[in-house]
Design a protein around this motif. Structure first.
Motif, PDB file in Angstrom:
ATOM      1  N   ASN A 261     -33.724 102.568  34.806  1.00 33.59           N
ATOM      2  CA  ASN A 261     -32.825 101.942  33.864  1.00 33.59           C
ATOM      3  C   ASN A 261     -33.470 100.606  33.487  1.00 33.59           C
ATOM      4  O   ASN A 261     -32.993 100.138  32.307  1.00 33.59           O
ATOM      5  CB  ASN A 261     -31.344 101.645  34.615  1.00 33.59           C
ATOM      6  N   LEU A 262     -34.237  99.809  34.132  1.00 33.59           N
ATOM      7  CA  LEU A 262     -34.543  98.583  33.756  1.00 33.59           C
ATOM      8  C   LEU A 262     -35.539  98.673  32.726  1.00 33.59           C
ATOM      9  O   LEU A 262     -35.495  97.927  31.805  1.00 33.59           O
ATOM     10  CB  LEU A 262     -35.221  97.762  34.850  1.00 33.59           C
ATOM     11  N   TYR A 263     -36.286  99.554  32.641  1.00 43.75           N
ATOM     12  CA  TYR A 263     -37.055  99.895  31.636  1.00 43.75           C
ATOM     13  C   TYR A 263     -36.463 100.100  30.311  1.00 43.75           C
ATOM     14  O   TYR A 263     -36.839  99.407  29.254  1.00 43.75           O
ATOM     15  CB  TYR A 263     -37.936 101.085  31.869  1.00 43.75           C
ATOM     16  N   THR A 264     -35.374 100.976  30.214  1.00 48.07           N
ATOM     17  CA  THR A 264     -34.650 101.058  29.058  1.00 48.07           C
ATOM     18  C   THR A 264     -33.812 100.254  28.714  1.00 48.07           C
ATOM     19  O   THR A 264     -33.695  99.968  27.581  1.00 48.07           O
ATOM     20  CB  THR A 264     -34.112 102.461  29.348  1.00 48.07           C
ATOM     21  N   LEU A 265     -33.315  99.528  29.546  1.00 50.39           N
ATOM     22  CA  LEU A 265     -32.238  98.251  29.289  1.00 50.39           C
ATOM     23  C   LEU A 265     -33.085  97.191  28.649  1.00 50.39           C
ATOM     24  O   LEU A 265     -32.611  96.294  27.792  1.00 50.39           O
ATOM     25  CB  LEU A 265     -31.638  98.039  30.713  1.00 50.39           C
ATOM     26  N   VAL A 266     -34.290  96.858  29.121  1.00 58.31           N
ATOM     27  CA  VAL A 266     -35.386  95.792  28.600  1.00 58.31           C
ATOM     28  C   VAL A 266     -35.490  96.295  27.070  1.00 58.31           C
ATOM     29  O   VAL A 266     -35.627  95.407  26.239  1.00 58.31           O
ATOM     30  CB  VAL A 266     -36.378  95.829  29.534  1.00 58.31           C
ATOM     31  N   LEU A 267     -35.969  97.620  26.930  1.00 62.27           N
ATOM     32  CA  LEU A 267     -36.121  98.115  25.636  1.00 62.27           C
ATOM     33  C   LEU A 267     -35.155  97.962  24.756  1.00 62.27           C
ATOM     34  O   LEU A 267     -35.083  97.474  23.640  1.00 62.27           O
ATOM     35  CB  LEU A 267     -36.139  99.671  25.544  1.00 62.27           C
ATOM     36  N   ALA A 268     -33.697  98.080  25.378  1.00 64.21           N
ATOM     37  CA  ALA A 268     -32.626  98.089  24.457  1.00 64.21           C
ATOM     38  C   ALA A 268     -32.518  96.448  24.130  1.00 64.21           C
ATOM     39  O   ALA A 268     -31.772  96.386  22.782  1.00 64.21           O
ATOM     40  CB  ALA A 268     -31.264  98.571  25.191  1.00 64.21           C
ATOM     41  N   ALA A 269     -32.743  95.733  25.113  1.00 62.48           N
ATOM     42  CA  ALA A 269     -32.415  94.287  24.632  1.00 62.48           C
ATOM     43  C   ALA A 269     -33.235  93.659  23.865  1.00 62.48           C
ATOM     44  O   ALA A 269     -32.947  92.881  23.048  1.00 62.48           O
ATOM     45  CB  ALA A 269     -32.476  93.676  26.195  1.00 62.48           C
ATOM     46  N   LEU A 270     -34.441  94.127  23.803  1.00 65.31           N
ATOM     47  CA  LEU A 270     -35.578  93.133  23.141  1.00 65.31           C
ATOM     48  C   LEU A 270     -36.142  93.920  21.899  1.00 65.31           C
ATOM     49  O   LEU A 270     -36.782  93.330  21.289  1.00 65.31           O
ATOM     50  CB  LEU A 270     -36.792  92.915  24.045  1.00 65.31           C
ATOM     51  N   THR A 271     -35.814  95.273  21.776  1.00 65.25           N
ATOM     52  CA  THR A 271     -36.438  95.977  20.581  1.00 65.25           C
ATOM     53  C   THR A 271     -35.987  95.397  19.299  1.00 65.25           C
ATOM     54  O   THR A 271     -36.674  95.247  18.145  1.00 65.25           O
ATOM     55  CB  THR A 271     -36.065  97.172  20.518  1.00 65.25           C
ATOM     56  N   LEU A 272     -34.653  94.954  19.278  1.00 69.48           N
ATOM     57  CA  LEU A 272     -34.298  94.512  18.023  1.00 69.48           C
ATOM     58  C   LEU A 272     -34.851  93.111  17.663  1.00 69.48           C
ATOM     59  O   LEU A 272     -35.440  93.011  16.520  1.00 69.48           O
ATOM     60  CB  LEU A 272     -32.720  94.118  17.896  1.00 69.48           C
ATOM     61  N   VAL A 273     -35.053  92.233  18.412  1.00 69.69           N
ATOM     62  CA  VAL A 273     -35.855  91.192  18.301  1.00 69.69           C
ATOM     63  C   VAL A 273     -36.992  91.258  18.104  1.00 69.69           C
ATOM     64  O   VAL A 273     -37.771  90.465  17.260  1.00 69.69           O
ATOM     65  CB  VAL A 273     -35.458  90.354  19.668  1.00 69.69           C
TER      66      VAL A 273
ATOM     67  N   MET B  66     -41.994  95.558  37.685  1.00 67.06           N
ATOM     68  CA  MET B  66     -43.107  95.796  36.586  1.00 67.06           C
ATOM     69  C   MET B  66     -42.770  96.941  35.685  1.00 67.06           C
ATOM     70  O   MET B  66     -43.171  97.049  34.354  1.00 67.06           O
ATOM     71  CB  MET B  66     -44.306  96.488  37.523  1.00 67.06           C
ATOM     72  N   ARG B  67     -41.556  97.634  36.061  1.00 68.08           N
ATOM     73  CA  ARG B  67     -41.069  98.574  34.865  1.00 68.08           C
ATOM     74  C   ARG B  67     -40.430  97.307  33.696  1.00 68.08           C
ATOM     75  O   ARG B  67     -40.399  97.774  32.789  1.00 68.08           O
ATOM     76  CB  ARG B  67     -40.134  99.485  35.419  1.00 68.08           C
ATOM     77  N   GLY B  68     -39.914  96.396  34.383  1.00 72.54           N
ATOM     78  CA  GLY B  68     -39.361  95.362  33.385  1.00 72.54           C
ATOM     79  C   GLY B  68     -40.467  95.012  32.347  1.00 72.54           C
ATOM     80  O   GLY B  68     -40.202  94.789  31.303  1.00 72.54           O
ATOM     81  N   VAL B  69     -41.653  94.618  32.889  1.00 73.10           N
ATOM     82  CA  VAL B  69     -42.654  94.305  32.150  1.00 73.10           C
ATOM     83  C   VAL B  69     -43.153  95.366  31.312  1.00 73.10           C
ATOM     84  O   VAL B  69     -43.361  94.968  29.847  1.00 73.10           O
ATOM     85  CB  VAL B  69     -44.005  93.850  33.123  1.00 73.10           C
ATOM     86  N   GLN B  70     -43.185  96.417  31.608  1.00 70.38           N
ATOM     87  CA  GLN B  70     -43.404  97.737  30.655  1.00 70.38           C
ATOM     88  C   GLN B  70     -42.312  97.750  29.586  1.00 70.38           C
ATOM     89  O   GLN B  70     -42.926  98.111  28.376  1.00 70.38           O
ATOM     90  CB  GLN B  70     -43.461  99.099  31.572  1.00 70.38           C
ATOM     91  N   GLY B  71     -41.322  97.537  30.081  1.00 69.85           N
ATOM     92  CA  GLY B  71     -40.138  97.532  28.904  1.00 69.85           C
ATOM     93  C   GLY B  71     -40.271  96.500  27.849  1.00 69.85           C
ATOM     94  O   GLY B  71     -39.909  96.934  26.771  1.00 69.85           O
ATOM     95  N   VAL B  72     -40.901  95.477  28.087  1.00 71.88           N
ATOM     96  CA  VAL B  72     -41.222  94.276  27.329  1.00 71.88           C
ATOM     97  C   VAL B  72     -42.203  94.824  26.153  1.00 71.88           C
ATOM     98  O   VAL B  72     -42.032  94.734  25.000  1.00 71.88           O
ATOM     99  CB  VAL B  72     -41.456  93.193  27.790  1.00 71.88           C
ATOM    100  N   GLY B  73     -43.224  95.163  26.598  1.00 69.56           N
ATOM    101  CA  GLY B  73     -44.244  95.765  25.802  1.00 69.56           C
ATOM    102  C   GLY B  73     -43.733  97.104  25.124  1.00 69.56           C
ATOM    103  O   GLY B  73     -44.166  97.148  23.742  1.00 69.56           O
ATOM    104  N   ALA B  74     -42.880  98.091  25.510  1.00 67.90           N
ATOM    105  CA  ALA B  74     -42.584  99.168  25.078  1.00 67.90           C
ATOM    106  C   ALA B  74     -41.544  98.670  23.806  1.00 67.90           C
ATOM    107  O   ALA B  74     -41.786  99.542  22.669  1.00 67.90           O
ATOM    108  CB  ALA B  74     -42.007 100.077  26.031  1.00 67.90           C
ATOM    109  N   ALA B  75     -40.845  97.906  24.168  1.00 70.39           N
ATOM    110  CA  ALA B  75     -39.676  97.520  22.832  1.00 70.39           C
ATOM    111  C   ALA B  75     -40.621  97.065  21.724  1.00 70.39           C
ATOM    112  O   ALA B  75     -39.948  97.336  20.586  1.00 70.39           O
ATOM    113  CB  ALA B  75     -39.042  96.271  23.415  1.00 70.39           C
ATOM    114  N   ALA B  76     -41.528  96.191  21.799  1.00 69.02           N
ATOM    115  CA  ALA B  76     -42.466  95.873  20.592  1.00 69.02           C
ATOM    116  C   ALA B  76     -43.142  97.138  19.888  1.00 69.02           C
ATOM    117  O   ALA B  76     -43.211  96.966  18.879  1.00 69.02           O
ATOM    118  CB  ALA B  76     -43.106  94.671  20.769  1.00 69.02           C
ATOM    119  N   VAL B  77     -43.729  97.738  20.822  1.00 70.29           N
ATOM    120  CA  VAL B  77     -44.329  99.090  20.243  1.00 70.29           C
ATOM    121  C   VAL B  77     -43.403  99.819  19.469  1.00 70.29           C
ATOM    122  O   VAL B  77     -43.755 100.289  18.294  1.00 70.29           O
ATOM    123  CB  VAL B  77     -45.003  99.921  21.507  1.00 70.29           C
ATOM    124  N   PHE B  78     -42.222 100.285  20.025  1.00 70.72           N
ATOM    125  CA  PHE B  78     -41.208 100.755  19.274  1.00 70.72           C
ATOM    126  C   PHE B  78     -40.896 100.310  18.028  1.00 70.72           C
ATOM    127  O   PHE B  78     -40.740 100.914  17.234  1.00 70.72           O
ATOM    128  CB  PHE B  78     -40.106 101.352  20.292  1.00 70.72           C
TER     129      PHE B  78
END
Length: 391
Positions: A47-59, A99-111
């Motif tokens: 969930n942290l991976y996907t939540l960070v994705l959801a929170a940061l992808t728009l930004v 670390m999954r949260g860090v992954q989520g930060v990078g993944a948000a911008a890639v998506f």
């Protein structure tokens, strides 16, 4: 062939991100045993991976429009590689979650930047083909992720599912540098929050975002199916992965077929039909799950048809609804709702999962099917209330 090299660069990056979502699913029991972690802690690994994705992808999408999409894409790959390395070396559940949260930060911008780069590079039939291919690749990543997760976990250990991302990031970055020129920033003074509000205030656009989020439940439910298959039925990680592959494999084939004809088809009726088909698949799982793991297959395949149709149709409809200069913003909004749907799905479906039994898994899919049917109704009603865009 050179015409499609940019598509290859984006597909590889997106493939890696989806792979890293589903590859963890079948590894959860092994990770929990190795790190002495509870099921709720393992839910946070997902969930942290996907939540960070959801929170940061728009930004991230709006930031990409502001400073340049290729630049953000390359920085994001670097962050994702660092998070993957940290996940692979984690010595506790807390460290792995962080670390999954860090992954989520990078993944948000890639998506956020990936689809925007495609939308800016292709138009008309080529855009439909590109988006259909990308959706198909995402489905293939989900399929291979389940299988690869089982293989890597069983023969190399769960840490390998994260460490493999590091060389993949290097290859993806090299391709992106070769395939995309540095794009000119939009030159705005800040993030386009006004643009976000203007997309989001239109009922038809909100309906499309519901259609983005709802199918994500079908990628949250396999977490609980995997626990049942391994803990309840005694299947190996590879065996559990093979049982769950049909949904993603069918989604891959369906997306390829639909993407090539997308420019000729009415998108909203197509989306609604896809959600209903996926819901019927969920109902089939509920009815047949008592037959053991073979009872999952027919329903999973029908869900794959629904995912394969809705993915490219929703993406194309969203990009058609916004100006080209706001492609990054639209991509960010879409990825945000997709990941939010999966994160919420893991939590909501977890309430229906009371233990590793077939009946419990059937309830999980019954809830998912009900949400999909409701989402189809929302999309239809919202489309009928559409009004001219003022973006």
């Amino acid at each position: 062939m050179r015409k499609w090299l940019p598509l290859l660069a984006i597909c590889l990056g997106s493939f890696m991100l989806i792979l890293d979502t589903t590859v963890v699913t079948v590894a959860i029991p092994d990770i929990a045993r190795d790190l002495t972690a509870s099921l709720p802690a393992m839910q946070w690994v997902l969930n942290l991976y996907t939540l960070v994705l959801a929170a940061l992808t728009l930004v991230a999408g709006s930031l990409a429009d502001l400073v340049g999409r290729r630049r953000v894409y390359l920085v994001a790959l670097t962050i994702f590689a660092a998070g993957s390395l940290g996940s692979g070396l984690a010595t506790s559940a807390g460290m792995l979650i962080a670390m999954r949260g860090v992954q989520g930060v990078g993944a948000a911008a890639v998506f956020a930047t990936g689809m925007a780069l495609l939308a800016s590079r292709y138009e008309g039939r080529d855009r439909g083909t590109a988006l259909g291919t990308l959706t198909a690749v995402l489905g293939m990543a989900a399929a291979l992720g389940l299988l690869a997760g089982g293989l890597l976990t069983q023969f190399l250990g769960w840490r390998a599912i994260f460490l493999v991302n590091v060389p993949l990031c290097l290859v993806t970055g090299w391709l992106a540098v070769r395939c995309f020129e540095a794009d000119a920033p939009a030159g705005r003074a800040g993030l386009d929050l006004r643009g976000v509000a203007t997309l989001l205030r239109r009922p038809a656009f909100l309906g499309l975002l519901v259609a983005v989020a709802a199918p994500s439940l079908l990628f949250a439910a396999p977490l609980y199916a995997s626990v049942w298959l391994q803990s309840g039925l005694g299947l190996s990680p590879v065996g559990a992965g093979l049982v769950l592959v049909p949904m993603a494999a069918v989604a891959f084939v369906t997306s390829m077929v639909v993407g090539r004809r997308l420019h000729q088809l009415p998108k909203v009726p197509l989306i609604t039909t896809a959600l209903v088909v996926a819901a019927i698949g969920c109902g089939m799982v509920r009815v047949l799950v008592h037959d053991g793991w073979p009872g999952l297959i027919p329903g999973l395949m029908l869900m794959g048809v629904g995912i394969g149709i809705s993915g490219p149709a929703v993406s194309s409809a969203l990009f058609d609804a916004v100006p080209a200069e706001r492609a990054g913003l639209a991509s960010g909004v879409m990825a945000t709702f997709r990941q939010l749907g999966q994160a919420v799905g893991v939590a909501v479906l977890g309430l229906a999962f009371v233990g590793p039994t077939g009946a419990s898994v059937g309830t999980v899919y019954l809830v998912a099917g009900a949400v999909l049917l409701a989402s189809g109704l929302v999309v239809t009603v919202a489309h009928r209330q559409r009004r001219p865009a003022r973006v």
